[in-house]
Design a protein around this motif. Structure first.
Motif, PDB file in Angstrom:
ATOM      1  N   TYR A  49      36.970 -10.666  20.518  1.00 40.17           N
ATOM      2  CA  TYR A  49      36.013 -11.279  19.591  1.00 40.17           C
ATOM      3  C   TYR A  49      34.565 -10.925  19.946  1.00 40.17           C
ATOM      4  CZ  TYR A  49      39.870 -14.119  17.872  1.00 40.17           C
ATOM      5  OH  TYR A  49      41.061 -14.547  17.317  1.00 40.17           O
ATOM      6  N   ASN A  50      34.420  -9.940  20.904  1.00 40.41           N
ATOM      7  CA  ASN A  50      33.053  -9.578  21.264  1.00 40.41           C
ATOM      8  C   ASN A  50      32.395  -8.763  20.157  1.00 40.41           C
ATOM      9  OD1 ASN A  50      33.762  -6.854  21.513  1.00 40.41           O
ATOM     10  ND2 ASN A  50      34.380  -7.137  23.663  1.00 40.41           N
ATOM     11  N   ASP A  51      31.086  -8.584  20.246  1.00 42.68           N
ATOM     12  CA  ASP A  51      30.317  -7.955  19.162  1.00 42.68           C
ATOM     13  C   ASP A  51      30.779  -6.545  18.868  1.00 42.68           C
ATOM     14  OD1 ASP A  51      28.948 -10.276  19.020  1.00 42.68           O
ATOM     15  OD2 ASP A  51      27.078  -9.526  19.909  1.00 42.68           O
ATOM     16  N   SER A  52      31.061  -5.807  19.918  1.00 42.69           N
ATOM     17  CA  SER A  52      31.460  -4.402  19.702  1.00 42.69           C
ATOM     18  C   SER A  52      32.742  -4.313  18.900  1.00 42.69           C
ATOM     19  CB  SER A  52      31.622  -3.708  21.066  1.00 42.69           C
ATOM     20  OG  SER A  52      32.101  -2.404  20.880  1.00 42.69           O
ATOM     21  N   TYR A  53      33.645  -5.166  19.233  1.00 37.90           N
ATOM     22  CA  TYR A  53      34.943  -5.172  18.561  1.00 37.90           C
ATOM     23  C   TYR A  53      34.776  -5.591  17.084  1.00 37.90           C
ATOM     24  CZ  TYR A  53      39.814  -6.434  17.633  1.00 37.90           C
ATOM     25  OH  TYR A  53      41.081  -6.541  17.111  1.00 37.90           O
ATOM     26  N   LEU A  54      34.014  -6.628  16.882  1.00 38.65           N
ATOM     27  CA  LEU A  54      33.821  -7.124  15.509  1.00 38.65           C
ATOM     28  C   LEU A  54      33.011  -6.134  14.661  1.00 38.65           C
ATOM     29  CD1 LEU A  54      33.029 -10.891  16.242  1.00 38.65           C
ATOM     30  CD2 LEU A  54      35.177  -9.910  15.415  1.00 38.65           C
ATOM     31  N   ARG A  55      32.059  -5.436  15.333  1.00 32.29           N
ATOM     32  CA  ARG A  55      31.251  -4.457  14.605  1.00 32.29           C
ATOM     33  C   ARG A  55      32.143  -3.320  14.103  1.00 32.29           C
ATOM     34  NH1 ARG A  55      27.987  -3.585  18.326  1.00 32.29           N
ATOM     35  NH2 ARG A  55      26.520  -5.245  17.783  1.00 32.29           N
ATOM     36  N   ARG A  56      33.135  -2.936  14.964  1.00 32.29           N
ATOM     37  CA  ARG A  56      34.036  -1.860  14.567  1.00 32.29           C
ATOM     38  C   ARG A  56      34.899  -2.288  13.387  1.00 32.29           C
ATOM     39  NH1 ARG A  56      38.742   0.535  18.219  1.00 32.29           N
ATOM     40  NH2 ARG A  56      38.749  -1.640  18.768  1.00 32.29           N
ATOM     41  N   ILE A  57      35.339  -3.540  13.402  1.00 33.95           N
ATOM     42  CA  ILE A  57      36.129  -4.050  12.283  1.00 33.95           C
ATOM     43  C   ILE A  57      35.289  -4.033  10.993  1.00 33.95           C
ATOM     44  CG2 ILE A  57      37.201  -6.131  11.287  1.00 33.95           C
ATOM     45  CD1 ILE A  57      38.097  -6.849  14.127  1.00 33.95           C
ATOM     46  N   GLY A  58      34.048  -4.503  11.094  1.00 30.94           N
ATOM     47  CA  GLY A  58      33.166  -4.526   9.919  1.00 30.94           C
ATOM     48  C   GLY A  58      32.932  -3.143   9.353  1.00 30.94           C
ATOM     49  N   THR A  59      32.740  -2.163  10.254  1.00 31.07           N
ATOM     50  CA  THR A  59      32.512  -0.788   9.791  1.00 31.07           C
ATOM     51  C   THR A  59      33.725  -0.244   9.079  1.00 31.07           C
ATOM     52  OG1 THR A  59      31.000  -0.411  11.642  1.00 31.07           O
ATOM     53  CG2 THR A  59      31.913   1.542  10.548  1.00 31.07           C
ATOM     54  N   THR A  60      34.915  -0.526   9.632  1.00 32.64           N
ATOM     55  CA  THR A  60      36.164  -0.053   9.023  1.00 32.64           C
ATOM     56  C   THR A  60      36.344  -0.668   7.638  1.00 32.64           C
ATOM     57  OG1 THR A  60      37.198   0.168  11.201  1.00 32.64           O
ATOM     58  CG2 THR A  60      38.672   0.047   9.278  1.00 32.64           C
ATOM     59  N   VAL A  61      36.141  -1.980   7.523  1.00 35.52           N
ATOM     60  CA  VAL A  61      36.300  -2.657   6.230  1.00 35.52           C
ATOM     61  C   VAL A  61      35.285  -2.138   5.216  1.00 35.52           C
ATOM     62  CG1 VAL A  61      36.095  -4.882   5.041  1.00 35.52           C
ATOM     63  CG2 VAL A  61      37.317  -4.741   7.224  1.00 35.52           C
ATOM     64  N   LEU A  62      34.037  -1.949   5.660  1.00 34.78           N
ATOM     65  CA  LEU A  62      33.002  -1.442   4.753  1.00 34.78           C
ATOM     66  C   LEU A  62      33.372  -0.068   4.222  1.00 34.78           C
ATOM     67  CD1 LEU A  62      30.227  -1.719   3.421  1.00 34.78           C
ATOM     68  CD2 LEU A  62      29.206  -0.740   5.513  1.00 34.78           C
ATOM     69  N   SER A  63      33.906   0.767   5.088  1.00 40.19           N
ATOM     70  CA  SER A  63      34.307   2.112   4.670  1.00 40.19           C
ATOM     71  C   SER A  63      35.421   2.026   3.626  1.00 40.19           C
ATOM     72  CB  SER A  63      34.770   2.913   5.897  1.00 40.19           C
ATOM     73  OG  SER A  63      35.193   4.200   5.513  1.00 40.19           O
ATOM     74  N   TYR A  64      36.352   1.117   3.839  1.00 38.48           N
ATOM     75  CA  TYR A  64      37.464   0.985   2.891  1.00 38.48           C
ATOM     76  C   TYR A  64      36.964   0.418   1.553  1.00 38.48           C
ATOM     77  CZ  TYR A  64      41.921  -0.343   0.844  1.00 38.48           C
ATOM     78  OH  TYR A  64      42.993  -0.467   0.002  1.00 38.48           O
ATOM     79  N   VAL A  65      36.138  -0.595   1.613  1.00 41.03           N
ATOM     80  CA  VAL A  65      35.622  -1.214   0.382  1.00 41.03           C
ATOM     81  C   VAL A  65      34.801  -0.209  -0.426  1.00 41.03           C
ATOM     82  CG1 VAL A  65      34.044  -2.972  -0.521  1.00 41.03           C
ATOM     83  CG2 VAL A  65      35.670  -3.559   1.280  1.00 41.03           C
ATOM     84  N   ASN A  66      34.005   0.622   0.264  1.00 37.25           N
ATOM     85  CA  ASN A  66      33.235   1.652  -0.443  1.00 37.25           C
ATOM     86  C   ASN A  66      34.156   2.642  -1.140  1.00 37.25           C
ATOM     87  OD1 ASN A  66      30.674   0.665   0.103  1.00 37.25           O
ATOM     88  ND2 ASN A  66      30.486   1.805   2.036  1.00 37.25           N
ATOM     89  N   MET A  67      35.278   2.968  -0.486  1.00 30.85           N
ATOM     90  CA  MET A  67      36.250   3.865  -1.099  1.00 30.85           C
ATOM     91  C   MET A  67      36.833   3.226  -2.367  1.00 30.85           C
ATOM     92  SD  MET A  67      39.931   5.154   0.322  1.00 30.85           S
ATOM     93  CE  MET A  67      40.664   3.563  -0.107  1.00 30.85           C
ATOM     94  N   VAL A  68      37.190   1.956  -2.259  1.00 30.62           N
ATOM     95  CA  VAL A  68      37.739   1.244  -3.426  1.00 30.62           C
ATOM     96  C   VAL A  68      36.695   1.152  -4.536  1.00 30.62           C
ATOM     97  CG1 VAL A  68      38.597  -0.987  -4.254  1.00 30.62           C
ATOM     98  CG2 VAL A  68      39.418  -0.042  -2.079  1.00 30.62           C
ATOM     99  N   SER A  69      35.439   0.856  -4.172  1.00 32.24           N
ATOM    100  CA  SER A  69      34.368   0.746  -5.153  1.00 32.24           C
ATOM    101  C   SER A  69      34.196   2.058  -5.917  1.00 32.24           C
ATOM    102  CB  SER A  69      33.067   0.336  -4.460  1.00 32.24           C
ATOM    103  OG  SER A  69      32.003   0.301  -5.387  1.00 32.24           O
ATOM    104  N   ALA A  70      34.260   3.178  -5.179  1.00 31.63           N
ATOM    105  CA  ALA A  70      34.129   4.489  -5.826  1.00 31.63           C
ATOM    106  C   ALA A  70      35.284   4.731  -6.788  1.00 31.63           C
ATOM    107  CB  ALA A  70      34.061   5.583  -4.770  1.00 31.63           C
ATOM    108  N   THR A  71      36.472   4.303  -6.384  1.00 29.95           N
ATOM    109  CA  THR A  71      37.640   4.467  -7.257  1.00 29.95           C
ATOM    110  C   THR A  71      37.477   3.641  -8.536  1.00 29.95           C
ATOM    111  OG1 THR A  71      39.077   4.831  -5.332  1.00 29.95           O
ATOM    112  CG2 THR A  71      40.150   4.196  -7.422  1.00 29.95           C
ATOM    113  N   LEU A  72      37.060   2.383  -8.376  1.00 26.10           N
ATOM    114  CA  LEU A  72      36.896   1.505  -9.538  1.00 26.10           C
ATOM    115  C   LEU A  72      35.734   1.958 -10.427  1.00 26.10           C
ATOM    116  CD1 LEU A  72      37.507  -2.004  -7.938  1.00 26.10           C
ATOM    117  CD2 LEU A  72      39.000  -0.764  -9.505  1.00 26.10           C
ATOM    118  N   ARG A  73      34.739   2.565  -9.814  1.00 21.31           N
ATOM    119  CA  ARG A  73      33.632   3.079 -10.631  1.00 21.31           C
ATOM    120  C   ARG A  73      34.146   4.100 -11.646  1.00 21.31           C
ATOM    121  NH1 ARG A  73      28.244   6.422  -8.587  1.00 21.31           N
ATOM    122  NH2 ARG A  73      27.688   7.194 -10.661  1.00 21.31           N
ATOM    123  N   ASN A  74      35.174   4.810 -11.313  1.00 22.79           N
ATOM    124  CA  ASN A  74      35.762   5.801 -12.224  1.00 22.79           C
ATOM    125  C   ASN A  74      36.833   5.212 -13.133  1.00 22.79           C
ATOM    126  OD1 ASN A  74      34.217   7.995 -11.252  1.00 22.79           O
ATOM    127  ND2 ASN A  74      35.575   8.217  -9.492  1.00 22.79           N
TER     128      ASN A  74
END
Length: 630
Positions: A533-558
């Motif tokens: 639950y340390n910051d580094s670990y949570l930051r990595r999770i946030g980055t991974t989720v953001l990358s996935y959500v951006n991918m989904v957003s791009a798909t839905l934009r089309n």
């Protein structure tokens, strides 16, 4: 030449039948363009107007009495026939021949009463009477109400002015090349006086007080189209005569004065034969010393022949101009009728067909807006290319995936037992909470396209000319089209939001498989599980989720535009009025008729124009049929 007089007679009858009486209106008048002879006289002291007309015809046929006897214009058309029995016909009684001229007199009185009632009112609507006889010349005259100076009992005070106005409307009639444009009439060239005035005055009264001469001089000061007729010459005081007037030395007119001797009241009461009366008239002028030198141009027979010849000459000179007027006016009338649209069909099937045809015209215009033939469709692309991406960008997924939110959702997802290997439930909650926010821009895109589609309905409605004719149908079609768009919008929202929900309900596994993994998929075993639950670990999770959500957003934009086009734009082109057409077939005839209710003023205008066009086409055909070479 006789063909010309007959031609004008036919056109005059058509004018009356189709409502062209030469009165002021927003329609061109063919009646006013036709040369005519108006018979003008006074009532006071009896000018002998009726007797002159009967002498020309050779028959007793006019109503007699005190006060105003002639209360409607009488268009008297004399037609010479080679042989056979004399007869008369009224335009308002087609196919009925009158051989009894006493019955003709009664019918004139009855038809006057039908129009004016049994009062002493007057009307400008003419009565058309045609008399066929071997004893007449081809001639058309209009007998007008006698001018008066005082109203009699039962008449309004305005009757004096009303009669004068009516007489003036005939004798002031002018002809010019008229051109109708909308509700205005433009004149080209100089207006020509178009009415010959037959001014009848009694010789046993001072001519200076003659109503007929007074009004004739006002409208024709040079006497260029006035024929003076002097009646009651035989009743002048002893020692007086009318030689100076008949010779043109006083009250000079361009045409010579004509004197007539009518039957006396005693002769009328005894029903003295007209032929005998004419013989007596000839003998009077031939045997009276004062008038013997003028006898060759005196009398009712000479008057009839002279008027007939003059009228024919005037008609001949006017025919080319009348033809030009008719041709120009037909074009203008057809043009305005085209602008007003077709008349409503009488039967239910015709009404249904008309409604569907007008609706299809609207539907086609609407499709042209969508397809780019007309402007408007480009606004939809602007929603997809600018508004939707901007809305997605404003969601700011990076702020939604801040350290605090990641920590909060991961720990909440773990519940009472922390995750052992990877926080899968935490990942899902983070992803779902971000993707679900895309529903807002998706709905907004659906609504934006819906608004554009509705705006194009208003444009297409205004560009469908037929709807201006039928406001009720315009409202109904607009409402039906908007209802269809509302249904399409609702379906589009369902389909578009399903795309978003699909992304929430099932994650793309391959995306996560390609990510770098911790040793033995469990991270560093030397670290305590709570260190995850340390910051580094949570930051990595946030980055991974953001990358996935951006991918989904791009798909839905089309995919969102595809869903919207499929559910709204495509369906609007295919089935915008399908529900309307289905409901239309279920309507009762009265309901169909209510959709085609148009402005009563437009309906009246179209009817009037159609009648006037019929008149002009009839006149055109009659003129074309005349053999000019003869």
């Amino acid at each position: 030449m006789e063909n010309l007089t007959s031609l004008v007679n036919k056109i005059q009858r058509a004018c009356t039948a189709l409502g062209d009486h030469g009165d002021e209106s927003a329609l061109p008048s063919l009646w006013d363009s036709l040369p005519s002879i108006a018979v003008v006289g006074g009532q006071i002291g009896s000018s002998g107007k009726s007797s002159v007309l009967e002498s020309i015809v050779g028959k007793d046929f006019l109503p007699r009495g005190s006060g105003i006897v002639t209360r409607r214009p009488l268009v008297l058309q004399l037609q010479k026939i080679d042989e056979g029995r004399e007869y008369a016909e009224f335009l308002h009684l087609p196919r009925k021949r009158f051989t009894d001229f006493a019955a003709v007199r009664k019918e004139i009185s009855d038809e006057t009463d039908r129009e004016t009632g049994r009062t002493k009112q007057i009307s400008s609507v003419p009565i058309h009477l045609s008399i066929y006889s071997p004893n007449v010349v081809n001639l058309t005259m209009i007998d007008l109400p006698g001018l008066t100076k005082v109203a009699v009992e039962g008449q309004p005070e305005s009757i004096v002015q009303d009669i004068e106005n009516m007489v003036r409307s005939f004798i002031e009639k002018t002809f010019s090349l008229m051109r109708l444009h909308g509700f205005s009439i433009f004149f080209e060239g100089e207006a020509l006086p178009n009415c010959i005035i037959l001014a009848i005055s009694p010789a046993n009264q001072d001519l200076a007080t003659s109503d007929a001469i007074k009004i004739s001089r006002e409208v024709d000061p040079k006497g260029e189209r006035t024929f003076g007729v002097l009646t009651k010459i035989d009743l002048m005081d002893k020692g007086t005569d009318a030689v100076d007037i008949l010779e043109g030395k006083s009250y000079r007119l361009q045409f010579p004065w004509i004197g007539v001797v009518n039957r006396s009241q005693a002769d009328i009461n005894k029903s003295v034969d007209m032929i005998a009366a004419r013989r007596k008239e000839r003998e009077y002028f031939a045997n009276t010393p004062e008038y013997k030198h003028l006898a060759h141009r005196m009398g009712s027979e000479h008057l009839g022949k002279m008027l007939s010849k003059h009228l024919e000459n005037v008609i001949k000179s006017r025919i080319p101009s009348i033809q030009s007027l008719i041709n120009k006016t037909i074009i203008e009338l057809e043009s305005e009728l085209s602008r007003l649209g077709k008349p409503i069909a009488a039967d239910a099937g015709g009404k249904l067909y008309m409604i569907m045809e007008i609706s299809r015209v609207f539907d086609q215009i609407y499709k042209e807006h969508l397809d780019g033939v007309r402007p408007g469709g480009d606004k939809i692309y602007n929603v997809f290319d600018n508004q939707l991406p901007a809305a997605l960008k404003r969601l700011q997924f990076d702020k939604q995936l801040s350290m605090e939110n990641v920590r909060k959702l991961i720990t909440e997802a773990d519940g009472y037992q922390p995750h052992l290997i990877a926080p899968e439930q935490g990942y899902r909650r983070l992803i779902e909470s971000s993707i679900v926010s895309i529903r807002g821009p998706a709905e907004a895109a659906v609504d934006a396209v819906h608004a554009i589609l509705k705006e194009m309905i208003n444009k297409a409605i205004s560009e469908t000319a037929e709807f201006k004719q039928y406001p009720a149908l315009r409202v109904e079609v607009a409402n039906a089209a908007c209802d269809s768009l509302d249904r399409m919008r609702d379906e589009s929202k369902k389909a578009t939001l399903k795309l978003v929900d699909m992304e929430c309900s099932y994650l793309t596994v391959d995306f996560f498989r390609k990510l770098p993994q911790d040793i033995e998929k469990g991270g560093n075993p030397t670290h305590s599980i709570f260190d995850r639950y340390n910051d580094s670990y949570l930051r990595r999770i946030g980055t991974t989720v953001l990358s996935y959500v951006n991918m989904v957003s791009a798909t839905l934009r089309n995919s969102i535009p595809k869903s919207i086009v499929y559910c709204q734009v495509r369906e609007a082109k295919r089935s915008l009025l399908d529900h309307f057409f289905t409901d239309l077939g279920k309507l009762e005839p009265k309901q169909l008729a209510s959709l085609l209710n148009e402005d009563p003023a437009v309906m009246a205008r179209r009817t009037a124009l159609a009648k006037r066009l019929e008149l002009y086409r009839s006149a055109q055909a009659e003129i074309d049929a005349v053999a000019w070479s003869k």
